[in-house]
Design an enzyme around this catalytic site. Structure first.
Site, PDB file in Angstrom:
ATOM      1  N   ASP A  51       0.779  -1.159  -0.151  1.00 51.05           N
ATOM      2  CA  ASP A  51       0.104  -0.083  -0.178  1.00 51.05           C
ATOM      3  C   ASP A  51       0.822   1.154   0.050  1.00 51.05           C
ATOM      4  O   ASP A  51       0.326   2.203  -0.495  1.00 51.05           O
ATOM      5  CB  ASP A  51      -0.990   0.059   1.231  1.00 51.05           C
ATOM      6  CG  ASP A  51      -2.158  -0.975   0.920  1.00 51.05           C
ATOM      7  OD1 ASP A  51      -2.312  -1.467  -0.094  1.00 51.05           O
ATOM      8  OD2 ASP A  51      -2.852  -1.310   2.123  1.00 51.05           O
ATOM      9  N   ARG A  56       2.435   6.045  -3.359  1.00 46.96           N
ATOM     10  CA  ARG A  56       3.590   6.777  -3.772  1.00 46.96           C
ATOM     11  C   ARG A  56       3.088   6.926  -5.345  1.00 46.96           C
ATOM     12  O   ARG A  56       3.166   7.866  -5.938  1.00 46.96           O
ATOM     13  CB  ARG A  56       4.769   6.315  -3.780  1.00 46.96           C
ATOM     14  CG  ARG A  56       5.847   6.949  -4.406  1.00 46.96           C
ATOM     15  CD  ARG A  56       7.273   6.150  -4.573  1.00 46.96           C
ATOM     16  NE  ARG A  56       8.245   6.594  -5.207  1.00 46.96           N
ATOM     17  CZ  ARG A  56       9.092   6.066  -6.007  1.00 46.96           C
ATOM     18  NH1 ARG A  56       9.123   4.383  -5.997  1.00 46.96           N
ATOM     19  NH2 ARG A  56      10.044   6.316  -6.805  1.00 46.96           N
ATOM     20  N   ASN A 125      -6.066   8.477   1.301  1.00 50.12           N
ATOM     21  CA  ASN A 125      -6.523   7.775   2.607  1.00 50.12           C
ATOM     22  C   ASN A 125      -6.942   8.609   3.280  1.00 50.12           C
ATOM     23  O   ASN A 125      -8.357   8.567   3.805  1.00 50.12           O
ATOM     24  CB  ASN A 125      -5.303   6.830   3.001  1.00 50.12           C
ATOM     25  CG  ASN A 125      -5.011   5.520   2.445  1.00 50.12           C
ATOM     26  OD1 ASN A 125      -5.745   5.118   1.630  1.00 50.12           O
ATOM     27  ND2 ASN A 125      -4.077   4.826   2.772  1.00 50.12           N
ATOM     28  N   ASP A 155      -6.791  12.561  21.518  1.00 49.61           N
ATOM     29  CA  ASP A 155      -5.204  12.330  21.152  1.00 49.61           C
ATOM     30  C   ASP A 155      -5.258  12.650  19.766  1.00 49.61           C
ATOM     31  O   ASP A 155      -3.914  13.136  19.415  1.00 49.61           O
ATOM     32  CB  ASP A 155      -4.822  10.954  21.543  1.00 49.61           C
ATOM     33  CG  ASP A 155      -4.856  10.596  23.044  1.00 49.61           C
ATOM     34  OD1 ASP A 155      -4.826  11.627  23.725  1.00 49.61           O
ATOM     35  OD2 ASP A 155      -4.785   9.604  23.282  1.00 49.61           O
ATOM     36  N   PHE A 170      -9.364   2.839  10.277  1.00 46.50           N
ATOM     37  CA  PHE A 170      -9.634   1.457  10.988  1.00 46.50           C
ATOM     38  C   PHE A 170      -8.822   0.995  12.015  1.00 46.50           C
ATOM     39  O   PHE A 170      -9.425   0.538  13.060  1.00 46.50           O
ATOM     40  CB  PHE A 170      -9.376   0.305   9.565  1.00 46.50           C
ATOM     41  CG  PHE A 170      -9.808  -0.971  10.126  1.00 46.50           C
ATOM     42  CD1 PHE A 170     -11.137  -1.364  10.428  1.00 46.50           C
ATOM     43  CD2 PHE A 170      -8.886  -2.050  10.325  1.00 46.50           C
ATOM     44  CE1 PHE A 170     -11.507  -2.866  10.851  1.00 46.50           C
ATOM     45  CE2 PHE A 170      -9.425  -3.442  10.676  1.00 46.50           C
ATOM     46  CZ  PHE A 170     -10.697  -3.751  10.827  1.00 46.50           C
ATOM     47  N   SER A 171      -7.700   1.178  12.240  1.00 48.31           N
ATOM     48  CA  SER A 171      -6.869   0.918  13.269  1.00 48.31           C
ATOM     49  C   SER A 171      -7.345   1.796  14.339  1.00 48.31           C
ATOM     50  O   SER A 171      -7.145   1.382  15.593  1.00 48.31           O
ATOM     51  CB  SER A 171      -5.348   1.435  12.941  1.00 48.31           C
ATOM     52  OG  SER A 171      -4.954   2.818  12.861  1.00 48.31           O
TER      53      SER A 171
END
Length: 238
Positions: A51, A56, A125, A155, A170-171
């Site tokens: 990814d 890039r 993204n 945060d 998602f993380s």
């Protein structure tokens, strides 16, 4: 893959620096620098890698208007349309032009400080704002289409496209959204996470006003310099 394209009469262009480590035929056209101009006359940009490599490649594909096809050689490959074992099929599809071009939403970022624009960027993204000091929280006021939504401490805050819903968003605990959905995801990064899916139109604008030290991070890995106070305007672009 390169030999298959050449046998079918398709010209191939590659970066000179990367070609040194590959047994490429002499017929391959080598270019010294990876710039949008290096894609002049090309019909398709084929990117082989994970990814990060595809992000890039998207930089050059977006600037030149050339469609990009990703072949996953990495471990994740959420952005790729094909896998390593599909290389022969990819060649057949490219030669016969049996493919469809999909448009993906991107995010434009404009960072203001005291009324002046101090940075502009874009991301396939997501765009994220993260705190610098570990012991302090960001104070965020969120506004969408000119209407205040909420204020909170966190945060960090992530504004992701559907394409980016499988990445940082998602993380951070956010949902996975199908790429064709016309929406942006807004996720906070903290112990008690908040998540929004915001439908968009041609006039969508999200403004996040943040006080205290922060840093910005785009989905391509670019970092914006830290300042004390700003508001970021994120605008949908197809």
């Amino acid at each position: 893959m390169v030999k298959g394209l050449l046998r079918s009469g398709i010209g191939v262009r590659a970066l000179e620096a990367e070609a040194r480590d590959l047994p490429l035929p002499d017929e391959v056209d080598l270019v010294k620098e990876a710039t949008p101009q290096s894609l002049d006359g090309c019909e398709l940009l084929i990117v082989l890698g994970g990814d990060g490599t595809l992000l890039r490649g998207a930089e050059f594909g977006r600037a030149s208007g050339v469609p990009m096809l990703g072949v996953n050689l990495g471990r994740v490959g959420f952005l790729a349309e094909a896998e390593r074992d599909d290389l022969d099929k990819v060649v057949d599809r490219v030669v016969s032009k049996a493919y469809e071009v999909e448009e993906r939403m991107t995010v434009d970022v404009v960072v203001h400080r005291n009324g002046d624009i101090v940075h502009t960027d874009w991301a396939l993204n997501e765009a994220a704002v993260q705190k610098v000091s570990a012991e302090r929280m960001l104070e965020v006021v969120l506004e969408i289409d000119g209407r205040p939504v909420t204020g909170f401490g966190c945060d960090g805050i992530v504004c992701a496209t559907p394409t980016g819903s499988t990445a940082y968003a998602f993380s951070a605990g956010g949902p996975v959204v199908w790429p064709e959905v016309e929406a942006l995801l807004i996720n906070t990064v903290q112990e008690f996470d908040h998540h929004w899916i915001v439908p968009i139109d041609d006039c969508f604008r999200m403004v996040a006003t943040v006080r205290r030290e922060w840093r910005g991070l785009s989905g391509g890995g670019r970092v914006w310099p830290a300042v004390q106070e700003f508001f970021a305007e994120l605008t949908e672009r197809s």
